[in-house]
Design a protein around this motif. Structure first.
Motif, PDB file in Angstrom:
ATOM      1  N   ARG A   1      36.504  36.213  49.879  1.00 20.73           N
ATOM      2  CA  ARG A   1      37.864  36.143  49.461  1.00 20.73           C
ATOM      3  C   ARG A   1      38.230  37.524  48.948  1.00 20.73           C
ATOM      4  O   ARG A   1      39.749  37.733  49.046  1.00 20.73           O
ATOM      5  CB  ARG A   1      37.698  34.951  48.605  1.00 20.73           C
ATOM      6  CG  ARG A   1      39.168  34.653  48.031  1.00 20.73           C
ATOM      7  CD  ARG A   1      39.437  33.577  46.993  1.00 20.73           C
ATOM      8  NE  ARG A   1      40.473  32.971  46.704  1.00 20.73           N
ATOM      9  CZ  ARG A   1      41.076  31.962  46.007  1.00 20.73           C
ATOM     10  NH1 ARG A   1      39.947  31.552  45.456  1.00 20.73           N
ATOM     11  NH2 ARG A   1      42.002  31.657  45.495  1.00 20.73           N
ATOM     12  N   TYR A   2      37.512  38.283  48.083  1.00 18.21           N
ATOM     13  CA  TYR A   2      38.030  39.227  47.349  1.00 18.21           C
ATOM     14  C   TYR A   2      37.881  40.658  47.954  1.00 18.21           C
ATOM     15  O   TYR A   2      38.061  41.856  47.352  1.00 18.21           O
ATOM     16  CB  TYR A   2      37.833  39.574  46.007  1.00 18.21           C
ATOM     17  CG  TYR A   2      38.454  37.983  45.239  1.00 18.21           C
ATOM     18  CD1 TYR A   2      39.541  37.981  45.165  1.00 18.21           C
ATOM     19  CD2 TYR A   2      37.626  36.995  45.061  1.00 18.21           C
ATOM     20  CE1 TYR A   2      40.254  36.882  44.528  1.00 18.21           C
ATOM     21  CE2 TYR A   2      37.957  35.851  44.414  1.00 18.21           C
ATOM     22  CZ  TYR A   2      39.470  35.961  44.589  1.00 18.21           C
ATOM     23  OH  TYR A   2      39.780  34.631  43.483  1.00 18.21           O
ATOM     24  N   ASN A   3      36.695  40.928  49.054  1.00 22.38           N
ATOM     25  CA  ASN A   3      35.914  42.019  49.362  1.00 22.38           C
ATOM     26  C   ASN A   3      36.854  42.859  50.020  1.00 22.38           C
ATOM     27  O   ASN A   3      36.488  44.094  50.444  1.00 22.38           O
ATOM     28  CB  ASN A   3      34.753  41.941  50.211  1.00 22.38           C
ATOM     29  CG  ASN A   3      35.105  40.967  51.327  1.00 22.38           C
ATOM     30  OD1 ASN A   3      36.096  40.890  51.675  1.00 22.38           O
ATOM     31  ND2 ASN A   3      34.022  40.530  52.105  1.00 22.38           N
ATOM     32  N   MET A   4      38.487  42.611  50.623  1.00 24.09           N
ATOM     33  CA  MET A   4      38.996  43.539  51.241  1.00 24.09           C
ATOM     34  C   MET A   4      39.762  44.221  50.234  1.00 24.09           C
ATOM     35  O   MET A   4      40.269  45.391  50.509  1.00 24.09           O
ATOM     36  CB  MET A   4      39.973  42.757  52.121  1.00 24.09           C
ATOM     37  CG  MET A   4      41.282  42.115  51.259  1.00 24.09           C
ATOM     38  SD  MET A   4      40.803  40.833  50.132  1.00 24.09           S
ATOM     39  CE  MET A   4      40.162  39.533  51.570  1.00 24.09           C
ATOM     40  N   LYS A   5      39.743  43.975  48.921  1.00 27.30           N
ATOM     41  CA  LYS A   5      40.418  44.839  47.922  1.00 27.30           C
ATOM     42  C   LYS A   5      39.388  46.084  47.107  1.00 27.30           C
ATOM     43  O   LYS A   5      38.011  46.014  47.479  1.00 27.30           O
ATOM     44  CB  LYS A   5      40.762  43.920  46.569  1.00 27.30           C
ATOM     45  CG  LYS A   5      41.815  43.009  47.240  1.00 27.30           C
ATOM     46  CD  LYS A   5      42.405  42.104  46.036  1.00 27.30           C
ATOM     47  CE  LYS A   5      43.356  40.888  46.564  1.00 27.30           C
ATOM     48  NZ  LYS A   5      43.422  40.315  45.249  1.00 27.30           N
ATOM     49  N   VAL A   6      40.092  46.955  46.574  1.00 26.54           N
ATOM     50  CA  VAL A   6      39.207  47.751  45.942  1.00 26.54           C
ATOM     51  C   VAL A   6      39.600  48.203  44.580  1.00 26.54           C
ATOM     52  O   VAL A   6      40.733  48.089  44.117  1.00 26.54           O
ATOM     53  CB  VAL A   6      39.499  49.483  46.602  1.00 26.54           C
ATOM     54  CG1 VAL A   6      38.784  50.068  45.949  1.00 26.54           C
ATOM     55  CG2 VAL A   6      39.156  49.127  47.941  1.00 26.54           C
ATOM     56  N   ARG A   7      38.604  47.972  43.682  1.00 28.35           N
ATOM     57  CA  ARG A   7      38.887  48.210  42.089  1.00 28.35           C
ATOM     58  C   ARG A   7      37.764  48.937  41.685  1.00 28.35           C
ATOM     59  O   ARG A   7      37.091  49.549  42.223  1.00 28.35           O
ATOM     60  CB  ARG A   7      38.855  46.761  41.473  1.00 28.35           C
ATOM     61  CG  ARG A   7      37.349  46.164  41.611  1.00 28.35           C
ATOM     62  CD  ARG A   7      37.398  44.829  40.562  1.00 28.35           C
ATOM     63  NE  ARG A   7      36.027  44.176  40.885  1.00 28.35           N
ATOM     64  CZ  ARG A   7      34.904  44.555  40.350  1.00 28.35           C
ATOM     65  NH1 ARG A   7      34.962  45.565  39.600  1.00 28.35           N
ATOM     66  NH2 ARG A   7      33.835  43.670  40.512  1.00 28.35           N
TER      67      ARG A   7
ATOM     68  N   PRO B   1      35.298  44.047  45.527  1.00 28.38           N
ATOM     69  CA  PRO B   1      34.562  42.873  44.828  1.00 28.38           C
ATOM     70  C   PRO B   1      33.826  41.972  45.768  1.00 28.38           C
ATOM     71  O   PRO B   1      33.891  42.066  46.841  1.00 28.38           O
ATOM     72  CB  PRO B   1      35.900  41.942  44.340  1.00 28.38           C
ATOM     73  CG  PRO B   1      36.954  43.173  44.438  1.00 28.38           C
ATOM     74  CD  PRO B   1      36.501  44.306  45.647  1.00 28.38           C
ATOM     75  N   PRO B   2      32.754  41.203  45.085  1.00 28.34           N
ATOM     76  CA  PRO B   2      31.955  40.392  45.861  1.00 28.34           C
ATOM     77  C   PRO B   2      32.696  38.984  46.640  1.00 28.34           C
ATOM     78  O   PRO B   2      33.930  38.941  45.976  1.00 28.34           O
ATOM     79  CB  PRO B   2      30.884  39.834  44.732  1.00 28.34           C
ATOM     80  CG  PRO B   2      31.561  39.903  43.679  1.00 28.34           C
ATOM     81  CD  PRO B   2      32.444  41.007  43.527  1.00 28.34           C
ATOM     82  N   THR B   3      32.114  38.320  47.415  1.00 29.53           N
ATOM     83  CA  THR B   3      32.529  37.369  48.238  1.00 29.53           C
ATOM     84  C   THR B   3      33.752  37.608  49.366  1.00 29.53           C
ATOM     85  O   THR B   3      34.551  38.673  49.054  1.00 29.53           O
ATOM     86  CB  THR B   3      33.211  36.291  47.238  1.00 29.53           C
ATOM     87  OG1 THR B   3      34.332  36.536  46.734  1.00 29.53           O
ATOM     88  CG2 THR B   3      32.292  35.777  46.073  1.00 29.53           C
TER      89      THR B   3
END
Length: 222
Positions: A73-79, A69-71
């Protein structure tokens, strides 16, 4: 304390959670959810109807890529993303027009910013293609085209009813405790960072000196 400007005077109604508390309208705004079991059954029946309607295709729909995900705050996750890029399809040797016909989502606007995500999605495509069974469009020997699965392997084919065709890998968050090795004790993270900063600072000067030395060698040889 007055207002700054000719604004509407605020009229905030601090009600209780369940609304009116007196009279014949006691708890008239109370929200109840007594049909949870019925809703659950209805959702299950809807999923079964959808799966039966699109059989033998996967019930989850199209295959989608793994994205960050962008930014910050969330770019360490995977979706799951919207679709695979043209570069990912090219690496996996899948034509973009053919990909749409075999259940692969394509997004021509997305770009690959790093090699790691590109390779991860290419492996995802290759895994999907290794498990893919292509039914012939028409009956008879003439209806079977190149790349179609033989009819002998299409008997009693099970449908993929998972929420995701290929689930998103979950990272292992827990790391078991262990003893620190002698090699780790001898190393210094500060020295490594210091060397990296110094190399980055003098990189341009070193490249310039190397070019000047190469040009000088060519002149001396000529």
């Amino acid at each position: 304390m007055g207002h700054g400007g000719n604004n509407v005077i605020p009229n905030v109604h601090f009600r209780k959670v369940n609304g009116c508390q007196s009279g014949r309208n006691n708890r008239v705004f109370m929200r109840t959810w007594l049909n949870q079991a019925g809703r659950k059954k209805r959702r299950a029946n809807t999923r079964k109807e959808k799966a039966a309607k699109i059989f033998p295709r996967p019930a989850a729909g199209l295959l989608r890529p793994l994205v960050h995900p962008p930014t910050q705050r969330y770019n360490m996750k995977v979706r799951l993303g919207k679709g695979f890029t043209l570069d990912e399809l090219k690496e996996a040797k899948i034509p973009r027009k053919f990909a749409k016909t075999i259940g692969i989502a394509v997004d021509h606007r997305r770009r690959n910013r790093c090699t790691e995500s590109l390779q991860a999605n290419v492996e995802r495509l290759k895994l999907y293609m290794s498990k893919l069974l292509l039914f012939p469009k028409k009956s008879g020997a003439k209806g079977v085209k190149k790349g179609d699965t033989p009819r002998s392997e299409l008997q009693n084919v099970a449908q993929n009813t998972l929420k995701e065709i290929i689930p998103v890998p979950k990272p292992q968050k827990r790391i078991k405790a262990r003893a620190i090795t002698e090699e780790e004790k001898s190393e210094s993270a500060y020295k490594k960072l210091k060397k990296a900063r110094t190399a980055a600072h003098y990189q341009g000067e070193r490249i310039k000196k190397a070019k000047e030395a190469a040009a000088k060698d060519r002149r001396s040889q000529g």
